[in-house]
Design a protein around this motif. Sequence first.
Motif, PDB file in Angstrom:
ATOM      1  N   GLU A 156       0.801  -1.220   0.000  1.00  0.00           N
ATOM      2  CA  GLU A 156       0.000   0.000   0.000  1.00  0.00           C
ATOM      3  C   GLU A 156       0.841   1.281   0.000  1.00  0.00           C
ATOM      4  OE1 GLU A 156      -0.410  -2.607   1.901  1.00  0.00           O
ATOM      5  OE2 GLU A 156      -2.402  -3.372   1.406  1.00  0.00           O
ATOM      6  N   ASP A 157       2.155   1.151   0.131  1.00  0.00           N
ATOM      7  CA  ASP A 157       3.032   2.317   0.001  1.00  0.00           C
ATOM      8  C   ASP A 157       3.191   2.755  -1.454  1.00  0.00           C
ATOM      9  OD1 ASP A 157       3.574   2.336   2.744  1.00  0.00           O
ATOM     10  OD2 ASP A 157       5.321   1.016   2.521  1.00  0.00           O
ATOM     11  N   TYR A 158       2.711   1.934  -2.374  1.00  0.00           N
ATOM     12  CA  TYR A 158       2.988   2.139  -3.800  1.00  0.00           C
ATOM     13  C   TYR A 158       1.777   2.687  -4.542  1.00  0.00           C
ATOM     14  CZ  TYR A 158       7.548   0.082  -3.393  1.00  0.00           C
ATOM     15  OH  TYR A 158       8.862  -0.117  -3.059  1.00  0.00           O
ATOM     16  N   PHE A 159       2.072   3.293  -5.679  1.00  0.00           N
ATOM     17  CA  PHE A 159       1.019   3.841  -6.537  1.00  0.00           C
ATOM     18  C   PHE A 159       1.495   3.822  -7.979  1.00  0.00           C
ATOM     19  CE2 PHE A 159       3.629   7.315  -4.924  1.00  0.00           C
ATOM     20  CZ  PHE A 159       3.931   8.062  -6.052  1.00  0.00           C
ATOM     21  N   ILE A 160       0.521   3.854  -8.892  1.00  0.00           N
ATOM     22  CA  ILE A 160       0.793   4.037 -10.314  1.00  0.00           C
ATOM     23  C   ILE A 160       0.621   5.516 -10.614  1.00  0.00           C
ATOM     24  CG2 ILE A 160       0.113   3.469 -12.670  1.00  0.00           C
ATOM     25  CD1 ILE A 160       1.247   1.072 -11.229  1.00  0.00           C
ATOM     26  N   GLU A 161       1.669   6.135 -11.137  1.00  0.00           N
ATOM     27  CA  GLU A 161       1.611   7.549 -11.501  1.00  0.00           C
ATOM     28  C   GLU A 161       1.452   7.671 -13.013  1.00  0.00           C
ATOM     29  OE1 GLU A 161       3.807  11.384  -9.884  1.00  0.00           O
ATOM     30  OE2 GLU A 161       5.153  10.148 -11.119  1.00  0.00           O
ATOM     31  N   PHE A 162       0.361   8.287 -13.442  1.00  0.00           N
ATOM     32  CA  PHE A 162       0.089   8.473 -14.861  1.00  0.00           C
ATOM     33  C   PHE A 162       0.777   9.736 -15.372  1.00  0.00           C
ATOM     34  CE2 PHE A 162      -3.012   5.481 -13.548  1.00  0.00           C
ATOM     35  CZ  PHE A 162      -3.370   4.748 -14.672  1.00  0.00           C
ATOM     36  N   ARG A 214       2.580   7.028 -20.689  1.00  0.00           N
ATOM     37  CA  ARG A 214       3.656   6.629 -19.798  1.00  0.00           C
ATOM     38  C   ARG A 214       3.097   6.534 -18.392  1.00  0.00           C
ATOM     39  NH1 ARG A 214       6.856  10.559 -20.706  1.00  0.00           N
ATOM     40  NH2 ARG A 214       6.495  11.808 -18.830  1.00  0.00           N
ATOM     41  N   VAL A 215       3.430   5.460 -17.680  1.00  0.00           N
ATOM     42  CA  VAL A 215       3.057   5.321 -16.277  1.00  0.00           C
ATOM     43  C   VAL A 215       4.273   4.844 -15.500  1.00  0.00           C
ATOM     44  CG1 VAL A 215       0.620   4.832 -16.787  1.00  0.00           C
ATOM     45  CG2 VAL A 215       2.235   2.940 -16.499  1.00  0.00           C
ATOM     46  N   SER A 216       4.320   5.223 -14.217  1.00  0.00           N
ATOM     47  CA  SER A 216       5.433   4.827 -13.353  1.00  0.00           C
ATOM     48  C   SER A 216       4.906   4.139 -12.104  1.00  0.00           C
ATOM     49  CB  SER A 216       6.266   6.043 -12.945  1.00  0.00           C
ATOM     50  OG  SER A 216       6.864   6.669 -14.061  1.00  0.00           O
ATOM     51  N   LEU A 217       5.630   3.123 -11.685  1.00  0.00           N
ATOM     52  CA  LEU A 217       5.361   2.441 -10.425  1.00  0.00           C
ATOM     53  C   LEU A 217       6.287   3.053  -9.379  1.00  0.00           C
ATOM     54  CD1 LEU A 217       4.148   0.154  -8.692  1.00  0.00           C
ATOM     55  CD2 LEU A 217       5.897  -1.366  -9.671  1.00  0.00           C
ATOM     56  N   ARG A 218       5.686   3.697  -8.369  1.00  0.00           N
ATOM     57  CA  ARG A 218       6.458   4.457  -7.386  1.00  0.00           C
ATOM     58  C   ARG A 218       5.992   4.153  -5.968  1.00  0.00           C
ATOM     59  NH1 ARG A 218       9.483   8.473  -9.571  1.00  0.00           N
ATOM     60  NH2 ARG A 218       9.021   9.130 -11.715  1.00  0.00           N
ATOM     61  N   ASP A 223      12.472   7.496  -3.993  1.00  0.00           N
ATOM     62  CA  ASP A 223      12.335   7.959  -5.380  1.00  0.00           C
ATOM     63  C   ASP A 223      12.594   6.874  -6.415  1.00  0.00           C
ATOM     64  OD1 ASP A 223      11.738  10.558  -4.596  1.00  0.00           O
ATOM     65  OD2 ASP A 223      13.855  11.141  -4.509  1.00  0.00           O
ATOM     66  N   HIS A 224      12.940   5.679  -6.003  1.00  0.00           N
ATOM     67  CA  HIS A 224      13.196   4.594  -6.952  1.00  0.00           C
ATOM     68  C   HIS A 224      11.896   4.248  -7.686  1.00  0.00           C
ATOM     69  CE1 HIS A 224      15.832   1.400  -8.391  1.00  0.00           C
ATOM     70  NE2 HIS A 224      14.793   0.583  -8.314  1.00  0.00           N
ATOM     71  N   ALA A 225      11.962   4.063  -8.994  1.00  0.00           N
ATOM     72  CA  ALA A 225      10.735   3.869  -9.781  1.00  0.00           C
ATOM     73  C   ALA A 225      10.998   3.002 -10.999  1.00  0.00           C
ATOM     74  CB  ALA A 225      10.179   5.219 -10.226  1.00  0.00           C
ATOM     75  N   VAL A 226       9.925   2.411 -11.501  1.00  0.00           N
ATOM     76  CA  VAL A 226       9.921   1.712 -12.791  1.00  0.00           C
ATOM     77  C   VAL A 226       8.901   2.412 -13.672  1.00  0.00           C
ATOM     78  CG1 VAL A 226       9.429  -0.435 -14.002  1.00  0.00           C
ATOM     79  CG2 VAL A 226      10.577  -0.497 -11.769  1.00  0.00           C
ATOM     80  N   THR A 227       9.329   2.812 -14.863  1.00  0.00           N
ATOM     81  CA  THR A 227       8.457   3.529 -15.788  1.00  0.00           C
ATOM     82  C   THR A 227       8.258   2.720 -17.058  1.00  0.00           C
ATOM     83  OG1 THR A 227       9.151   5.688 -14.948  1.00  0.00           O
ATOM     84  CG2 THR A 227       8.177   5.647 -17.151  1.00  0.00           C
ATOM     85  N   VAL A 228       7.001   2.579 -17.455  1.00  0.00           N
ATOM     86  CA  VAL A 228       6.651   1.901 -18.702  1.00  0.00           C
ATOM     87  C   VAL A 228       6.097   2.944 -19.665  1.00  0.00           C
ATOM     88  CG1 VAL A 228       5.263   0.087 -19.778  1.00  0.00           C
ATOM     89  CG2 VAL A 228       6.152  -0.237 -17.446  1.00  0.00           C
TER      90      VAL A 228
END
Length: 289
Positions: A156-162, A214-218, A223-228
């Motif tokens: 639950e600390d994570y979110f998808i950033e559009f 583009r979306v990022s998993l954050r 600040d570490h992230a994965v972006t698709v």
Amino acid sequence: MTILENDYLRVSIRPKGAELTSIFHKPSGIEHLWQADPMVWGWHAPNLFPVVGGCLNNQLLIDGKAYPIERHGFTRQSKFETTESTTAHAIFSLPSSVVTRVHFPYEFEFQIIYELDGPRLTITYRVVNQDKKTIFFSVGAHPAFAVPFFVNENYEDYFIEFEEAEPLETHMLSAAGYFTGETKPISTEGSRLPLTRHLFDDDALVFKKLASRRVSLRSDKHDHAVTVSFPAFPYLGLWAKPGASFVCIEPWLGCADSEGQPRPIQEKEAIQQVAEGKVFEAAFTIEVS
């Protein structure tokens, strides 16, 4: 197993399905792909071809004939040949055969190309038409990213950033995996979609009209992230097994059938095509930062 590697990432790809099995970020020591626990969901990042999602009656209607096809197609179960391989790129090939023609009666070569450049992995789908007519198909990706990144964090600390702060509306799926024609708004916090253990209780979230490409998993914790990034893919699916420690970010060129009567392949929603003698290409990227 094929390995691509540089100072940032070590990427592993297996011949079955030409499927990514690892995206390991060397500076942080984080494995970003779900490791396919068979008791939860036994895949890492299947490639979807020649269909995305399920087809009514598990059939494709092509030139007046019905062909049996499983959900997401046969590619993820097929063994690919590695035709090129260096530390920076690899090309995997699946040609049409007696086996594929049982399900998809075209002459083709389906290639998946992986290219590593710094912290970015580009995946290109290439469909080569070797037939004497137009080929109709769908293609998509299904990578599952492990969540959380660190052991002291929660899902639950994570979110998808559009990329854009936009209203999200998912297209509802029946229990059988077909679109019902209904939609539902999805609550966001600006451009953020918070991850929860119950977000996917009603199956995947499917977005057909996104402005974002583009979306990022954050995480809220770092600040570490994965972006698709998926500029060529109009549809996006998000999914996880309820309660599982991953989230799939799925760019699609195509989608499941809607409830009702089956339609010929050329009339399927979001269907792609490539003319005789031509080559179709579409690419997306996964970047770790």
